[in-house]
Structure formats: C-alpha cells, structure tokens
Design an enzyme around this catalytic site. Structure first.
Site, PDB file in Angstrom:
ATOM      1  N   LYS A 152       4.339   2.682   9.564  1.00 17.28           N
ATOM      2  CA  LYS A 152       5.363   3.672   9.884  1.00 17.28           C
ATOM      3  C   LYS A 152       4.796   4.889  10.620  1.00 17.28           C
ATOM      4  O   LYS A 152       5.275   5.262  11.674  1.00 17.28           O
ATOM      5  CB  LYS A 152       6.077   4.114   8.613  1.00 17.28           C
ATOM      6  CG  LYS A 152       6.877   2.972   7.998  1.00 17.28           C
ATOM      7  CD  LYS A 152       7.591   3.410   6.721  1.00 17.28           C
ATOM      8  CE  LYS A 152       8.145   2.224   5.959  1.00 17.28           C
ATOM      9  NZ  LYS A 152       7.077   1.316   5.464  1.00 17.28           N
ATOM     10  N   GLY A 167       0.839  -1.192   0.000  1.00 23.92           N
ATOM     11  CA  GLY A 167       0.000   0.000   0.000  1.00 23.92           C
ATOM     12  C   GLY A 167       0.874   1.241   0.000  1.00 23.92           C
ATOM     13  O   GLY A 167       1.929   1.285  -0.622  1.00 23.92           O
ATOM     14  N   GLU A 210      -8.458  -1.103   3.328  1.00 25.77           N
ATOM     15  CA  GLU A 210      -7.309  -1.454   4.147  1.00 25.77           C
ATOM     16  C   GLU A 210      -7.776  -2.215   5.377  1.00 25.77           C
ATOM     17  O   GLU A 210      -8.661  -1.771   6.090  1.00 25.77           O
ATOM     18  CB  GLU A 210      -6.565  -0.187   4.570  1.00 25.77           C
ATOM     19  CG  GLU A 210      -6.007   0.572   3.384  1.00 25.77           C
ATOM     20  CD  GLU A 210      -5.318   1.854   3.796  1.00 25.77           C
ATOM     21  OE1 GLU A 210      -4.552   1.815   4.769  1.00 25.77           O
ATOM     22  OE2 GLU A 210      -5.567   2.889   3.160  1.00 25.77           O
ATOM     23  N   THR A 234      -1.532  -2.129   8.104  1.00 18.88           N
ATOM     24  CA  THR A 234      -2.733  -2.560   7.385  1.00 18.88           C
ATOM     25  C   THR A 234      -2.329  -3.376   6.174  1.00 18.88           C
ATOM     26  O   THR A 234      -1.257  -3.186   5.611  1.00 18.88           O
ATOM     27  CB  THR A 234      -3.586  -1.361   6.897  1.00 18.88           C
ATOM     28  OG1 THR A 234      -2.763  -0.525   6.071  1.00 18.88           O
ATOM     29  CG2 THR A 234      -4.147  -0.560   8.055  1.00 18.88           C
ATOM     30  N   PHE A 258      -9.406  14.254  10.067  1.00 21.30           N
ATOM     31  CA  PHE A 258      -8.880  14.537  11.402  1.00 21.30           C
ATOM     32  C   PHE A 258      -7.920  15.704  11.328  1.00 21.30           C
ATOM     33  O   PHE A 258      -7.266  15.918  10.320  1.00 21.30           O
ATOM     34  CB  PHE A 258      -8.166  13.299  11.964  1.00 21.30           C
ATOM     35  CG  PHE A 258      -9.107  12.167  12.230  1.00 21.30           C
ATOM     36  CD1 PHE A 258      -9.820  12.100  13.423  1.00 21.30           C
ATOM     37  CD2 PHE A 258      -9.330  11.191  11.275  1.00 21.30           C
ATOM     38  CE1 PHE A 258     -10.719  11.073  13.663  1.00 21.30           C
ATOM     39  CE2 PHE A 258     -10.233  10.158  11.501  1.00 21.30           C
ATOM     40  CZ  PHE A 258     -10.918  10.106  12.698  1.00 21.30           C
TER      41      PHE A 258
END
Length: 157
Positions: free
Chosen positions: A23, A17, A81, A29, A111
């Site tokens: 990280k 991905g 994911e 995921t 967010f």
C-alpha cells in the site's frame, strides 16, 4: 559477519504483515511468522540481502529481503520481509515460501522520507538483479531445496 551465514536456507508459511509494503511503498513483501524469524541465527546482521524465492511449488524468482527492525517504522519486533521480483496475480498468504539468501547488500538504515526509502529499495532491487545473474548465485536457483516433496504442497492451485 553476514557472509559466514550465507547461503541461508529457510522455509515457512507466509503470514499477514503490517500491510504497508504494497500500500505505502508499492513494493509487496511476504512476511514469515514469528517462529520462522526467531529461528534465524541471532547474530545474523540486520540489513538488506538478496537471493532466490519460491512460493509453494512454483517457479524460483529473484528476491530482495530485509532483516531487521525497520527503523523507518520503529518496529519493536524483528521482522524478515521478502520482496519477490515478480508480479503475482494474487496474494499467497498461507502458502509455503522457500528462500535461499545468497548475498548481502547493505546495513539497515533510517530514511528521512518515504520517497527516500522507496528509491533505496529500488536500488537494492537493481543490485540484487545484477548480483543474481552471476554464476555463483545463479547456481543456487537450481538447488534441490526448492523442490518440495509432492506430499508437502499446501493449497495446490
């Protein structure tokens, strides 16, 4: 809207991905290929779901899944994911991931900070753990879908 598609059974190869789950977030995921993502019902609402996941012919674990555009990262392509609630010793790119999505937690949202995103994900994980202990979700853990026929196993460990 979300519930009429559930439970949703899906299987596909794990691909690399964006490399940010582990990280940046500390929450690894597993990503499905574009073909698998495109096979999802187009009207399945984006958001956070939970259910069961199994890598190859391994054990079935609880999981949290996000379907969507990841507004925090402003993605252009939809992604699916899966965060498996289990610690794996090694990556499993190229393995077959089988999932059953059994429930819906919340819609996707943006967010203000990475910390806010991480704490929301932690809450989603706790909610998933609670829900998956309920009998109606627990029974799907034993579904035959998770037993790949012997000939289908890739990279047998």
């Amino acid at each position: 809207g979300a519930m009429r598609h559930l439970p949703y059974f899906c299987r596909g190869e794990v691909v690399k991905g964006f490399g940010r789950g582990s990280k940046e977030l500390g929450i690894p995921t597993a990503n499905f290929s574009e073909q698998v993502v495109e096979s999802f019902p187009s009207d399945i609402p984006t958001g956070i779901y939970y259910g069961w996941a199994c890598v190859g012919n391994g054990d079935v674990h609880k999981m949290v899944l996000s379907i969507g555009w990841n507004p925090f990262y402003k993605n252009i392509k939809k992604s699916v994911e899966t965060h498996i609630i289990h610690t794996f010793k090694e990556d499993f790119y190229g393995e077959i991931l089988s999932i059953v999505i059994t429930g819906y937690i919340r819609p996707e949202k943006n967010f203000d900070s990475l910390d806010a995103l991480i704490s929301a994900i932690q809450e989603d994980i706790e909610e998933a753990k609670r829900q998956l202990d309920l009998p109606e979700h627990l029974k799907l853990k034993e579904d035959n879908f998770f037993h790949l026929p012997e000939g289908k196993i890739v990279n047998k460990h």
